[in-house]
Scaffold this active site. Structure first.
Site, PDB file in Angstrom:
ATOM      1  N   LYS A 266     -15.473 -27.473 -26.870  1.00 22.66           N
ATOM      2  CA  LYS A 266     -15.720 -27.724 -28.234  1.00 22.66           C
ATOM      3  C   LYS A 266     -16.354 -29.519 -27.995  1.00 22.66           C
ATOM      4  O   LYS A 266     -17.007 -29.805 -28.929  1.00 22.66           O
ATOM      5  CB  LYS A 266     -13.634 -28.213 -28.937  1.00 22.66           C
TER       6      LYS A 266
ATOM      7  N   ARG B 233      -6.442 -30.257 -41.135  1.00 29.87           N
ATOM      8  CA  ARG B 233      -5.745 -29.514 -40.249  1.00 29.87           C
ATOM      9  C   ARG B 233      -4.524 -28.697 -41.543  1.00 29.87           C
ATOM     10  O   ARG B 233      -4.351 -27.927 -41.406  1.00 29.87           O
ATOM     11  CB  ARG B 233      -4.439 -30.255 -39.455  1.00 29.87           C
TER      12      ARG B 233
ATOM     13  N   ARG C 297      -8.126 -23.585 -12.061  1.00 30.39           N
ATOM     14  CA  ARG C 297      -9.070 -23.942 -11.381  1.00 30.39           C
ATOM     15  C   ARG C 297      -8.243 -24.452 -10.719  1.00 30.39           C
ATOM     16  O   ARG C 297      -7.613 -25.625 -10.148  1.00 30.39           O
ATOM     17  CB  ARG C 297      -9.734 -24.892 -12.562  1.00 30.39           C
TER      18      ARG C 297
ATOM     19  N   ARG D 284      -0.674 -25.208 -24.971  1.00 30.96           N
ATOM     20  CA  ARG D 284      -2.234 -25.817 -25.881  1.00 30.96           C
ATOM     21  C   ARG D 284      -2.370 -25.051 -26.668  1.00 30.96           C
ATOM     22  O   ARG D 284      -2.917 -24.907 -27.655  1.00 30.96           O
ATOM     23  CB  ARG D 284      -2.919 -26.301 -24.866  1.00 30.96           C
TER      24      ARG D 284
ATOM     25  N   ARG E 296      -4.738 -30.064 -11.551  1.00 32.89           N
ATOM     26  CA  ARG E 296      -4.604 -31.263 -12.381  1.00 32.89           C
ATOM     27  C   ARG E 296      -2.501 -30.843 -12.986  1.00 32.89           C
ATOM     28  O   ARG E 296      -3.148 -29.575 -13.209  1.00 32.89           O
ATOM     29  CB  ARG E 296      -5.909 -31.524 -13.395  1.00 32.89           C
TER      30      ARG E 296
END
Ligand code: ZN
Length: 217
Positions: free
Chosen positions: A13, A88, A127, A174, A163
């Site tokens: 995004k 939202r 990743r 998330r 990460r």
């Protein structure tokens, strides 16, 4: 032209918002960034926002609407805006329509960058990167392993890093948070016939092409 961009973390995004800014001269308003900025300034408002966010809560409608209203009054928003993280709630959506109406404009497009949840989980949780200072080549457990196991294709290094928030559990949390936060406004924009989808699983350029086609179509 005023655009609302929807899409879960990892759907690209931010990149697409940046391209919309470059291609159409729109101003990118990310409420997440705006709230963090307010916290950094350590104003009274910033401190109360920090308290709410540190508990994982959502900042109240008045605060967010007030922040957006201030920006909309400025000259930078005149060409148009890309909203990211706002509205939202239906209440925020209605307030937004009123603010835009005062300026004789409206929301023109609500674009959702759709992803395949399972593929996104693999893309992010898989990743990892080469740890060598001048390399940083990226790999993925599912899609792009080095030719020789444990050895970087580019520099021959053998140390890699991930990460800390790229675990499968964190990605699923998330995603869940995103769907939960976005759900309340979907019916509002569906009813207005403004909600469109693009396929976010294609390459970055393909996603941009789809968005541009929607906007110009
Ligand atoms: Zn390397």
């Amino acid at each position: 032209m005023n655009v609302i961009l929807l899409g879960p973390p990892g759907a690209g995004k931010g990149t697409q918002a940046q391209r919309l800014r470059e291609n159409y001269g729109l101003m990118h308003l990310s409420t997440g960034d705006m709230l963090r900025h307010e916290i950094d300034k350590q104003t009274d408002l910033g401190l109360s926002i920090k308290e709410v966010m540190s508990k994982g809560g959502l900042v109240d409608d008045e605060t967010v609407i007030g922040m957006i209203a201030t920006v909309l009054e400025g000259p930078e928003a005149r060409v148009g805006i890309i909203l990211d993280g706002f509205p939202r709630t239906e209440r925020q959506a209605i307030a937004l329509d009123l603010m835009l109406k005062k300026r004789k404009v409206a929301i023109d497009h609500v674009i959702e960058i759709k992803v395949d949840d399972e593929a996104l989980v693999k893309r992010i949780s898989g990743r990892y990167m080469c740890k060598a200072k001048n390399c940083g080549a990226s790999y993925n457990d599912f899609f792009k392993k080095p030719a020789v196991d444990g050895v970087c294709d580019v520099c021959g290094g053998s140390e890699f890093m991930r990460r800390p928030d790229d675990t499968e559990e964190a990605v699923r949390t998330r995603l869940k948070k995103y769907y939960h936060e976005t759900m309340p406004i979907v019916p509002y924009y569906l009813e207005k016939g403004l909600l469109r989808e693009v396929n976010g699983m294609l390459g970055i350029d393909k996603v941009t092409e789809q968005i541009n086609a929607l906007i110009e179509g």
